[in-house]
Write a protein that holds these residues in place. Structure first.
Motif, PDB file in Angstrom:
ATOM      1  N   SER A 166       0.880  -1.117   0.058  1.00 59.92           N
ATOM      2  CA  SER A 166       0.095  -0.070  -0.017  1.00 59.92           C
ATOM      3  C   SER A 166       0.963   1.393   0.062  1.00 59.92           C
ATOM      4  O   SER A 166       0.641   2.271  -0.561  1.00 59.92           O
ATOM      5  CB  SER A 166      -1.032   0.011   1.284  1.00 59.92           C
ATOM      6  N   SER A 167       1.873   1.307   0.814  1.00 58.94           N
ATOM      7  CA  SER A 167       2.910   2.297   0.878  1.00 58.94           C
ATOM      8  C   SER A 167       3.573   2.640  -0.556  1.00 58.94           C
ATOM      9  O   SER A 167       3.840   3.821  -0.780  1.00 58.94           O
ATOM     10  CB  SER A 167       3.742   2.342   2.235  1.00 58.94           C
ATOM     11  N   ASP A 212     -13.507   6.064   3.559  1.00 58.12           N
ATOM     12  CA  ASP A 212     -12.242   6.838   4.009  1.00 58.12           C
ATOM     13  C   ASP A 212     -11.215   6.168   3.517  1.00 58.12           C
ATOM     14  O   ASP A 212     -10.309   6.509   2.985  1.00 58.12           O
ATOM     15  CB  ASP A 212     -12.356   6.992   5.652  1.00 58.12           C
ATOM     16  N   TYR A 213     -11.209   4.777   3.705  1.00 61.68           N
ATOM     17  CA  TYR A 213     -10.221   3.875   3.303  1.00 61.68           C
ATOM     18  C   TYR A 213     -10.052   3.773   1.783  1.00 61.68           C
ATOM     19  O   TYR A 213      -8.841   3.971   1.172  1.00 61.68           O
ATOM     20  CB  TYR A 213     -10.396   2.504   3.839  1.00 61.68           C
ATOM     21  N   ASP A 217     -10.806   6.282  -0.321  1.00 62.28           N
ATOM     22  CA  ASP A 217     -10.170   7.680  -0.773  1.00 62.28           C
ATOM     23  C   ASP A 217      -8.906   7.635  -0.391  1.00 62.28           C
ATOM     24  O   ASP A 217      -8.098   8.156  -1.171  1.00 62.28           O
ATOM     25  CB  ASP A 217     -11.261   8.840   0.084  1.00 62.28           C
ATOM     26  N   PHE A 218      -8.407   7.186   0.738  1.00 62.10           N
ATOM     27  CA  PHE A 218      -6.970   7.127   1.005  1.00 62.10           C
ATOM     28  C   PHE A 218      -6.264   6.378   0.036  1.00 62.10           C
ATOM     29  O   PHE A 218      -4.998   6.910  -0.382  1.00 62.10           O
ATOM     30  CB  PHE A 218      -6.683   6.523   2.436  1.00 62.10           C
ATOM     31  N   VAL A 219      -6.651   5.150  -0.384  1.00 61.14           N
ATOM     32  CA  VAL A 219      -6.128   4.434  -1.619  1.00 61.14           C
ATOM     33  C   VAL A 219      -6.020   5.110  -2.670  1.00 61.14           C
ATOM     34  O   VAL A 219      -4.950   4.976  -3.374  1.00 61.14           O
ATOM     35  CB  VAL A 219      -6.715   3.007  -1.609  1.00 61.14           C
ATOM     36  N   GLU A 255      -6.006   8.456  -3.076  1.00 62.15           N
ATOM     37  CA  GLU A 255      -5.243   9.726  -2.984  1.00 62.15           C
ATOM     38  C   GLU A 255      -3.599   9.290  -3.049  1.00 62.15           C
ATOM     39  O   GLU A 255      -2.734   9.773  -3.759  1.00 62.15           O
ATOM     40  CB  GLU A 255      -5.554  10.429  -1.729  1.00 62.15           C
ATOM     41  N   THR A 256      -3.527   8.086  -2.287  1.00 59.61           N
ATOM     42  CA  THR A 256      -2.111   7.561  -1.974  1.00 59.61           C
ATOM     43  C   THR A 256      -1.538   7.021  -3.352  1.00 59.61           C
ATOM     44  O   THR A 256      -0.237   7.604  -3.814  1.00 59.61           O
ATOM     45  CB  THR A 256      -1.883   6.556  -0.885  1.00 59.61           C
TER      46      THR A 256
END
Length: 498
Positions: A41-42, A321-322, A324-326, A328-329
């Motif tokens: 993921s990172s 939220d999860y 959206d985070f994926v 954006e990242t």
């Protein structure tokens, strides 16, 4: 290697097709919230550098257990699409599966088959041979339908660096996609669209691949440019308008300039949970499903598709939220990877050219500003600046922003985006990542033209183009989403992601 896709295809008596796109089941090996998952993921995606790959997943997975190697049983997620003779997908179904790839081709091998003698080589079974030809026929049908629906195809090449065994650059060349690439591309696009539609119809929020429409301001700048170079177009607003423009310039000296200008008018594709469509593909709904070995959003989509197949709760573990985070990242890591690839390609080119001062080459003008123009070599695709102070004179050159050209006040001589010139390497500075050319002559096609027009003022371009300061010009791509037969990755490079 990270082989993540394979194809199966059948044609029925009525002429319709069943296309199977089988994708490596990475989610079988990477558990949610495991250390492996957190690291993937990172990273967001694999990074493909000249001569080196920084994988999203450990090589024991990406090049081994998950990779769809020939003659090995591998777990996959399969998308089956029933397609009529017009190329329309009439029904879809998805499943967890296990496949054994019968034969793996490189793109060059497929090109040799479809462009060579229509005689089956001794090392190919009739089943595999027939699959290649069925695949070509279906891909042409799918491609025709896509363009009928408005898809936009830009005729631009990418830069590929040639390295020796020690990683030192020996040269570089432009890579253009041929029909063998299109055959795989059409199958992958069909699968990505089918998965996106299925998730949306099932009311599952998921990471989409979106490409927003260009802004009116950018389209106005594009239209000003097209008119300024003498191409009559009534307007540029819809997919059909842009297709008509590309068709009009195809095979003409203005083709590169118009394709490049159109690319600059388009926004960048990103990941988002919003249903905004993909402009270049003319797709109302689109996601990435076909490369979970090297893209994290694909892995998330696989997990969501598995939930649907297993009839688990749709939002189990996938909060907005999860997701959206994926999105954006991974949009950020994708841009970071592209920047790294460009920077390293540029540095290797500069180091290769630093002892070649005085080398002459034919080049194409790729950018124009008030301080000069940028040109890219045809044989060695290095991009450098020709300062306006070094252009033929004594002369003062005015910058026509709308037409993307420099115009001599006295002589009327012009240098315009897309023109061909002959340049000489004048200065190489790896520290500043800059390359300066000197204009020494004319190349093939339209170049160094004289015009009776005076340089007229035009509207300001949007941010990112037409900087007043001289930049450190960076190299980059032009702009690129089985019984199993699968494509070999013949290079570590990837086309610009769709």
């Amino acid at each position: 290697r990270d082989f993540d896709d394979a194809i199966s295809i059948d044609q029925h008596e009525d002429g319709s097709w069943t296309l199977g796109v089988h994708i490596a089941d990475v989610s079988h090996f990477v558990a949610v919230d495991s250390e492996l998952d957190k690291e993937a993921s990172s990273r967001g995606n694999s990074v493909y550098l000249p001569g080196r790959v920084l994988p999203m997943l450990p090589e024991i997975l990406s090049n081994g257990l998950a990779s769809l190697q020939a003659d090995r049983v591998r777990f996959t997620m399969s998308a089956f699409m029933d397609i009529n003779t017009d190329g329309e997908v009439t029904s879809t179904r998805f499943s967890n599966s296990a496949i054994r790839v019968k034969h793996r081709f490189s793109y060059e091998q497929v090109s040799a088959i479809i462009n060579g003698p229509k005689k089956r080589p001794d090392d190919l079974t009739k089943d595999v041979w027939d699959t290649v030809w069925r695949m070509r026929k279906l891909a042409r049908t799918l491609r025709t339908r896509r363009f009928d629906l408005g898809a936009i195809n830009l005729e631009l090449s990418e830069v590929k660096i040639d390295l020796d065994r020690d990683g030192r650059m020996t040269g570089a060349h432009l890579v253009e996609g041929d029909e063998s690439h299109q055959m795989i591309e059409e199958c992958m696009l069909a699968a990505n669209i089918a998965v996106a539609r299925n998730l949306t119809e099932s009311k599952v929020l998921h990471p989409r691949r979106i490409h927003p429409e260009p802004t009116p301001a950018r389209l106005e700048i594009l239209q000003d440019f097209v008119k300024a170079i003498g191409i009559p177009v009534p307007r540029l607003r819809t997919h059909a308008d842009m297709q008509a423009l590309l068709k009009k310039v195809h095979g003409t000296p203005q083709e590169y300039a118009v394709n490049f200008a159109l690319l600059r008018s388009l926004k960048q594709a990103t990941y988002s949970t919003k249903l905004e469509g993909h402009f270049a593909l003319a797709a109302e709904d689109y996601c990435h499903f076909t490369s979970p070995i090297r893209r994290y959003p694909d892995l998330v989509v696989h997990r969501q598709l598995k939930h649907l197949i297993a009839q688990r709760p749709k939002r189990d573990g996938f909060s907005s939220d999860y997701l959206d985070f994926v999105c954006e990242t991974c949009s950020l890591t994708e841009r970071r990877a592209a920047d790294a690839e460009r920077a390293l390609s540029q540095m290797k080119l500069l180091l290769f050219l630093r002892d070649k001062i005085g080398l002459r080459m034919e080049a194409t003008i790729t950018g124009v500003d008030r301080y000069g123009f940028f040109a890219r070599g045809l044989e060695i695709p290095a991009e450098g600046l020709v300062p306006s102070s070094t252009l033929p004179g004594p002369e003062t050159y005015e910058y026509d922003r709308a037409a993307q050209r420099l115009i001599g006040r006295k002589t009327g001589r012009t240098f315009q985006l897309g023109d061909h010139v002959v340049v000489e390497i004048a200065k190489v500075d790896p520290g500043r990542r800059s390359l300066d050319f000197k204009l020494v002559g004319s190349g093939p096609g339209k170049h160094g033209r004289k015009t009776a027009e005076s340089g007229h003022r035009s509207r300001s371009q949007d941010a990112g183009h037409g900087n007043e300061k001289r930049p450190s010009k960076k190299l980059g791509k032009g702009r690129r989403p089985e019984g199993a037969v699968a494509p070999k990755r013949d290079s570590k490079k990837r086309k610009r992601k769709k």
